[in-house]
Design a protein around this motif. Sequence first.
Motif, short mmCIF file in Angstrom:
data_model
loop_
_atom_site.label_atom_id
_atom_site.label_comp_id
_atom_site.label_asym_id
_atom_site.label_seq_id
_atom_site.Cartn_x
_atom_site.Cartn_y
_atom_site.Cartn_z
N ALA A 6 -2.95 1.16 17.18
CA ALA A 6 -3.84 1.70 18.20
C ALA A 6 -5.22 1.09 18.17
O ALA A 6 -5.99 1.24 19.12
N LYS A 8 -7.61 2.11 16.34
CA LYS A 8 -8.55 3.17 15.96
C LYS A 8 -7.90 4.06 14.92
O LYS A 8 -6.69 4.17 14.84
N ASP A 12 -9.56 9.71 16.35
CA ASP A 12 -9.36 9.15 17.69
C ASP A 12 -7.92 9.44 18.11
O ASP A 12 -7.00 9.24 17.32
N ARG A 14 -5.92 7.86 20.10
CA ARG A 14 -5.13 6.74 20.64
C ARG A 14 -3.74 6.61 20.03
O ARG A 14 -2.80 6.25 20.72
N HIS A 17 -1.63 9.19 21.80
CA HIS A 17 -1.42 8.80 23.20
C HIS A 17 -0.43 7.64 23.30
O HIS A 17 0.43 7.63 24.20
N LEU A 18 -0.53 6.68 22.40
CA LEU A 18 0.40 5.56 22.39
C LEU A 18 1.82 6.03 22.10
O LEU A 18 2.78 5.61 22.76
N GLU A 21 3.22 7.79 25.17
CA GLU A 21 3.57 6.79 26.19
C GLU A 21 4.90 6.13 25.86
O GLU A 21 5.78 6.00 26.72
N THR A 42 -7.49 15.53 15.26
CA THR A 42 -6.83 14.45 16.01
C THR A 42 -5.95 15.02 17.12
O THR A 42 -6.00 14.55 18.26
N ALA A 46 -6.27 14.80 21.29
CA ALA A 46 -5.18 14.28 22.11
C ALA A 46 -4.64 15.32 23.08
O ALA A 46 -3.84 15.00 23.95
#
Length: 80
Positions: A6, A8, A12, A14, A17-18, A21, A42, A46
């Motif tokens: 990610a 990060k 964070d 990310r 979120h990754l 997805e 975290t 998110a």
Amino acid sequence: LGPEDAGKTKPDPRMIHLALERLGVGPDETLYVGDMPLDVQTARNAGVAVWVVPTGACDADLLRASRPDRVLGSLWELVE
């Protein structure tokens, strides 16, 4: 997934979120299970639900203070 994927680190969002997805699911379909207050932060960042389990790194009182959605006694409670 980790911070190398990610770009990060926690808190964070990310990484989460990754993962969402890639899995094709939304935050409302997701449960993040962690063992540290940083995991709670975290997950909150998110926008996903978060349960924690004391594993020895952090005790249950410290985890409760981070305000997760639920504190588990053990990972076996996930099966129930």
